[in-house]
Design an enzyme around this catalytic site. Structure first.
Site, PDB file in Angstrom:
ATOM      1  N   GLU A  79     -11.639  56.207  -8.649  1.00  0.00           N
ATOM      2  CA  GLU A  79     -12.584  57.260  -8.250  1.00  0.00           C
ATOM      3  C   GLU A  79     -13.586  57.499  -9.369  1.00  0.00           C
ATOM      4  OE1 GLU A  79     -10.266  60.691  -7.246  1.00  0.00           O
ATOM      5  OE2 GLU A  79      -9.708  59.886  -5.281  1.00  0.00           O
TER       6      GLU A  79
ATOM      7  N   LYS B  14     -23.019  41.730   8.076  1.00  0.00           N
ATOM      8  CA  LYS B  14     -23.762  41.134   9.194  1.00  0.00           C
ATOM      9  C   LYS B  14     -24.572  39.941   8.657  1.00  0.00           C
ATOM     10  CE  LYS B  14     -23.721  45.323  11.967  1.00  0.00           C
ATOM     11  NZ  LYS B  14     -23.418  46.508  11.161  1.00  0.00           N
TER      12      LYS B  14
END
Ligand code: PLP
Length: 412
Positions: free
Chosen positions: A52, A225
């Site tokens: 984090e 994509k």
């Protein structure tokens, strides 16, 4: 560590899916076949690491190596997209859009984006998505006759709506998007321009589609994509927005980043920086053009009459079918597509009047214009006679012959 395969329940299914991908012609416009190296990076022990925060400012110890990998990834993202800054942590395109909207406006603010029925994405204001729940979305669409975006109409709507954010980008628009015109309109109405380039990120990276980066306050994307990376999201922006973006991604929208996926994004971006990625982008567009021309020659209507990018919307009502029927008929011959609404569709989304077709994955396999002509012929044969067993058997045989000639992984 590699090659451990004890859980036969799972590996059996994984093998079936890998075999399906090799056997079928993948025309789903949002999919691609990543390199084996991208897949290898995801299958590493980097998945074990909590990180984090951001490089040099983490909430956990032991981050020295994942810091380096995230730095490599951010540097490559900036280089590929020519942006001042990048955040490579979004787990998905939707989470990238969540963080971008959180940075650019407040809950309850007005946002003007592309209508979902005309090609916009769920995260552009669907009533059940965070975007539609927390922001007041209005939409622009394509014109009825041309099926193209009309920037004068977008301007009129923007003046009427007075949005805080003007959102450009789509899941099913086959033409070049004029980002300079969007930026001009945003400026006129005092809105921030946000561009979601999920579909075309690889084409932008290859320099074969204009880039939104010089025009948008914030540009979001998916990495899986046309960009051909692992499943995930990414944000690029100027130095003026990175502070807000870094805080809306973490802790705003997410907890710990997926460091194994960030390593894989870095590998994919490294591939996008190679000269042959330009060639890939060029071939994706050329293949889409040839495929759409072949379909038109066989009396199949293509929305807006063609394509400038990697995808096209095929209006199968011109063959007396709905999209679901066409999707099923093509699936039976190992050609994978998805049913899709066409602009001003009278059918419900689960039927739709169109199928969306894209050439990113088949171009990765090495298929070229000759295969596109054959593929267009097979699609037309099946749509002309969806119940004809002999057509189905012949086309299936020819599809199998071609997919065997263009293996995805075994030849690389
Ligand atoms: N934005 C656009 C334009 C998309 O087409 C998509 C996915 O298809 C997304 C965002 C969302 O990406 P994800 O499925 O990773 O949330």
């Amino acid at each position: 560590m590699t090659g451990v395969r004890r859980d036969s329940d799972v590996w059996k299914v994984v093998d079936l899916e890998c075999e399906r991908q090799e056997r079928q012609i993948e025309l789903i416009a949002s999919e691609n076949h990543t390199s084996a190296e991208v897949i290898a990076a995801m299958g590493t022990a980097l998945t074990n690491k909590y990180a984090e925060g951001y490089p040099g400012r983490r909430y956990y110890g032991g981050c020295e190596h994942v810091d380096t990998v995230e730095d490599i990834c951010r540097d490559r993202a900036k280089q590929v997209f020519g942006s001042e800054r990048a955040n490579v942590q979004p787990h998905s395109g939707t989470q990238a859009n969540t963080a971008a909207l959180m940075a650019l406006c407040e809950p309850g603010d007005r946002v003007l984006g592309m209508s979902l029925d005309h090609g916009g994405h769920l995260s552009h204001g669907h009533p059940k998505n965070f975007s539609g729940v927390f922001y007041k979305f209005s939409s622009y669409g394509v014109e009825k006759e041309s099926e193209l975006l009309d920037m004068d109409r977008v301007r009129e709507l923007a003046k009427e709506v007075q949005p805080k954010v003007l959102l450009a980008g789509a899941s099913a628009y086959s033409r070049v998007i004029d980002f300079a015109a969007f930026a001009e309109i945003a400026k006129e109405v005092g809105a921030h321009l946000m561009v979601d380039m999920a579909h075309i990120a690889g084409l932008v990276a290859a320099g074969v589609h204009p880039s939104p980066v010089p025009y948008a306050a914030v540009s979001t994307m998916t990495t899986h994509k046309t960009l051909r990376g692992p499943r995930g999201g990414m944000i690029v922006c100027g130095a003026d927005w990175i502070k807000q973006i870094n805080s809306t991604v973490f802790p705003g929208a997410q907890g710990g980043p997926l460091m194994h996926v960030i390593a894989a994004k870095a590998v994919a971006l490294g591939e996008a920086l190679q000269p042959n990625f330009k060639e890939y982008g060029r071939a994706v567009i050329e293949n889409a053009k040839v495929l759409s021309e072949t379909l038109i020659e066989r009396d199949i209507r293509i929305v807006s009459g063609g394509t400038d990018n990697h995808l096209m919307l095929v209006d199968v009502s011109s063959k007396g079918l709905n999209g679901a029927e066409a999707e099923n008929a093509l699936h039976a011959v190992d050609i994978t597509t998805n049913k899709n609404l066409i602009p001003y569709d009278q059918q419900p989304p689960m039927k739709a009047s169109g199928v969306r077709i894209g050439t990113a994955a088949i171009t990765t396999r090495g298929m070229g214009v000759e295969e596109m002509r054959r593929l267009g012929g097979w699609i037309a044969d099946v749509l002309d006679a969806p119940d004809d067993e002999s057509v189905r058997a012949r086309v299936l045989g020819e599809v199998t012959e071609v997919t065997r000639a263009f293996p995805i992984y075994s030849a690389k």
